[in-house]
Design a protein around this motif. Structure first.
Motif, PDB file in Angstrom:
ATOM      1  N   MET A   1       0.844  -1.197   0.000  1.00  0.00           N
ATOM      2  CA  MET A   1       0.000   0.000   0.000  1.00  0.00           C
ATOM      3  C   MET A   1       0.880   1.247   0.000  1.00  0.00           C
ATOM      4  O   MET A   1       2.023   1.203   0.453  1.00  0.00           O
ATOM      5  N   ALA A  31     -10.253   2.860   4.378  1.00  0.00           N
ATOM      6  CA  ALA A  31      -8.859   2.402   4.344  1.00  0.00           C
ATOM      7  C   ALA A  31      -8.294   2.255   5.759  1.00  0.00           C
ATOM      8  O   ALA A  31      -8.704   2.973   6.674  1.00  0.00           O
ATOM      9  N   ASN A  32      -7.374   1.307   5.906  1.00  0.00           N
ATOM     10  CA  ASN A  32      -6.608   1.241   7.152  1.00  0.00           C
ATOM     11  C   ASN A  32      -5.435   2.196   7.024  1.00  0.00           C
ATOM     12  O   ASN A  32      -4.725   2.170   6.011  1.00  0.00           O
ATOM     13  N   ASP A  76       4.601  -0.570   5.442  1.00  0.00           N
ATOM     14  CA  ASP A  76       4.268  -0.444   4.019  1.00  0.00           C
ATOM     15  C   ASP A  76       3.870  -1.824   3.501  1.00  0.00           C
ATOM     16  O   ASP A  76       4.573  -2.441   2.730  1.00  0.00           O
ATOM     17  N   GLY A  79      -2.913  -3.682   2.512  1.00  0.00           N
ATOM     18  CA  GLY A  79      -4.096  -3.368   3.317  1.00  0.00           C
ATOM     19  C   GLY A  79      -4.037  -2.100   4.118  1.00  0.00           C
ATOM     20  O   GLY A  79      -4.974  -1.800   4.859  1.00  0.00           O
ATOM     21  N   ILE A  81      -2.556   2.242   4.365  1.00  0.00           N
ATOM     22  CA  ILE A  81      -1.873   3.418   3.818  1.00  0.00           C
ATOM     23  C   ILE A  81      -1.036   4.021   4.935  1.00  0.00           C
ATOM     24  O   ILE A  81      -1.498   4.146   6.072  1.00  0.00           O
TER      25      ILE A  81
ATOM     26  N   ILE B   8     -13.033   3.544  -1.119  1.00  0.00           N
ATOM     27  CA  ILE B   8     -11.646   3.186  -1.391  1.00  0.00           C
ATOM     28  C   ILE B   8     -11.604   1.765  -1.923  1.00  0.00           C
ATOM     29  O   ILE B   8     -12.147   0.853  -1.305  1.00  0.00           O
ATOM     30  N   LEU B  10      -9.141  -0.865  -2.228  1.00  0.00           N
ATOM     31  CA  LEU B  10      -7.770  -1.143  -1.757  1.00  0.00           C
ATOM     32  C   LEU B  10      -6.904  -1.793  -2.836  1.00  0.00           C
ATOM     33  O   LEU B  10      -5.709  -1.581  -2.895  1.00  0.00           O
ATOM     34  N   LEU B  13      -4.828   0.653  -4.908  1.00  0.00           N
ATOM     35  CA  LEU B  13      -3.760   1.453  -4.296  1.00  0.00           C
ATOM     36  C   LEU B  13      -2.423   0.777  -4.555  1.00  0.00           C
ATOM     37  O   LEU B  13      -2.253  -0.398  -4.247  1.00  0.00           O
ATOM     38  N   LYS B  14      -1.534   1.549  -5.143  1.00  0.00           N
ATOM     39  CA  LYS B  14      -0.282   0.938  -5.589  1.00  0.00           C
ATOM     40  C   LYS B  14       0.900   1.462  -4.789  1.00  0.00           C
ATOM     41  O   LYS B  14       1.000   2.661  -4.554  1.00  0.00           O
ATOM     42  N   THR B  15       1.765   0.551  -4.402  1.00  0.00           N
ATOM     43  CA  THR B  15       3.032   0.958  -3.803  1.00  0.00           C
ATOM     44  C   THR B  15       4.117   0.615  -4.812  1.00  0.00           C
ATOM     45  O   THR B  15       3.964  -0.300  -5.621  1.00  0.00           O
ATOM     46  N   LYS B  18      10.875   0.129  -3.474  1.00  0.00           N
ATOM     47  CA  LYS B  18      11.837   1.149  -3.028  1.00  0.00           C
ATOM     48  C   LYS B  18      13.122   0.496  -2.564  1.00  0.00           C
ATOM     49  O   LYS B  18      13.082  -0.540  -1.910  1.00  0.00           O
ATOM     50  N   ARG B  20      15.916   0.169  -0.143  1.00  0.00           N
ATOM     51  CA  ARG B  20      16.127   0.554   1.257  1.00  0.00           C
ATOM     52  C   ARG B  20      17.506   0.142   1.739  1.00  0.00           C
ATOM     53  O   ARG B  20      17.748   0.018   2.935  1.00  0.00           O
TER      54      ARG B  20
END
Lengths: 220, 97
Positions: A1, A31-32, A76, A79, A81, B8, B10, B13-15, B18, B20
């Motif tokens: 997320m 959203a969580n 991150d 499920g 944000i 929403i 879910l 929703l995109k990540t 990254k 790290r």
């Protein structure tokens, strides 16, 4: 997320208010949300301590420069944000948080001073994109705006748009209920009425929806 | 106005992936420092470092000698223990210890 980082090296730009409005409205929409308080003034923590936290929201306090990257990594996950509220200074903590962002939001009052200092966050994002070879989406939201736009507001908005900066519409207006969040805690839906609540809720929800559209890739 | 002005999804929703790694963090720090985004948290070890001289000698000396050692140390701006350490070094050289 996605991870949303609220960043501006300018103090008093409305970062914590933006973070709380965004977090509570996204949670209200289903959203969580995990909110990371990285500001030594602990504004988010003060808000969280004022009243019961709304459903689907958790707040982590005192996240520091040394643990910001691993804290974001830990949360991150599917499920939820992550929303990161930063301090209003130019610090290493800010640059590390930005490196982990899926979207950086820079709140900015429509004044020349706020715009001049706020633009430093945009420069930092650009430098980090180059250093990390990764696109870091960012957007500016005007805060504490009035019903009638000042010439300064129009000029700054025009200048940013010309430079290709993504401006979130609607801006967050100056509203009694937004500042009262830090008096009552909770969200706009549970707070005792402060001024024009319907207008405030609509403003906050439309702002959160505009952010959601960016996170969901609906902005083209 | 409805209670939920938007929903929403879910799944949408995109990540993004990254980096790290320590190298990525270092690159980030360098990029930030060039623009004045520097470390502002207090460092853990601040102030004067503790002296490594922790061994104490309890030697009684003739009247006047302790005063002479103290005066010499004061003149040179060193601890009295430094004078004792130098005397011990000379003694070791002389005695072949």
């Amino acid at each position: 997320m996605p991870t949303v980082v609220i960043a501006s090296p300018k103090g008093g730009a409305g970062k914590s208010t933006t973070a709380v409005l965004l977090g509570t409205e996204l949670a209200h929409a289903g959203a969580n949300v995990v909110m990371l308080d990285c500001d030594p003034n602990q504004s988010l923590t003060l808000w969280a301590d004022r009243g019961p936290l709304p459903d689907r929201i958790s707040v982590l306090s005192s996240v520091s420069e040394s643990d910001i990257v691993k804290t974001i990594k830990r949360h991150d996950t599917d499920g939820q944000i992550v929303i990161v509220d930063l301090e209003g200074v130019a610090s290493r903590l800010v640059s590390r948080a930005i490196s982990q962002a899926d979207l950086v939001i820079t709140p900015m009052r429509a004044t020349t001073l706020d715009a001049t200092i706020g633009v430093r966050a945009l420069q930092l994002i650009s430098e980090e994109e180059e250093a990390l070879d990764r696109k870091i989406p960012y957007a500016v939201v005007f805060t504490m705006t009035k019903a009638i736009k000042s010439k300064q507001h129009t000029g700054i908005a025009g200048s940013l748009a010309e430079q290709g900066v993504d401006l979130i519409n609607p801006p967050l207006m100056e509203r009694a209920s937004f500042s009262a969040l830090f008096e009552f805690g909770g969200d706009l839906h549970t707070m005792p009425a402060q001024g024009n609540m319907e207008g405030a809720i609509e403003n906050a929800a439309q702002f959160a929806q505009a952010v959601y559209q960016r996170l969901a890739g609906e902005m083209g | 106005m409805t209670d939920k002005p938007f929903n929403i999804d879910l799944g949408r929703l995109k990540t993004r992936e990254k980096d790290r790694s320590a190298q990525a963090v270092e690159k980030t720090d360098r990029a930030g420092e060039e623009l004045g985004f520097v470390a502002r948290e207090p460092q853990k070890k601040r102030g004067r470092k503790p002296s490594p001289r922790t061994g104490q000698v309890h030697a009684k000396v003739m009247p006047g000698i302790s005063e002479e050692i103290a005066n010499e140390a004061r003149r040179r701006g060193v601890q009295q223990g430094v004078i004792i350490e130098e005397a011990w070094k000379l003694y070791k050289n002389k005695s072949g210890i």
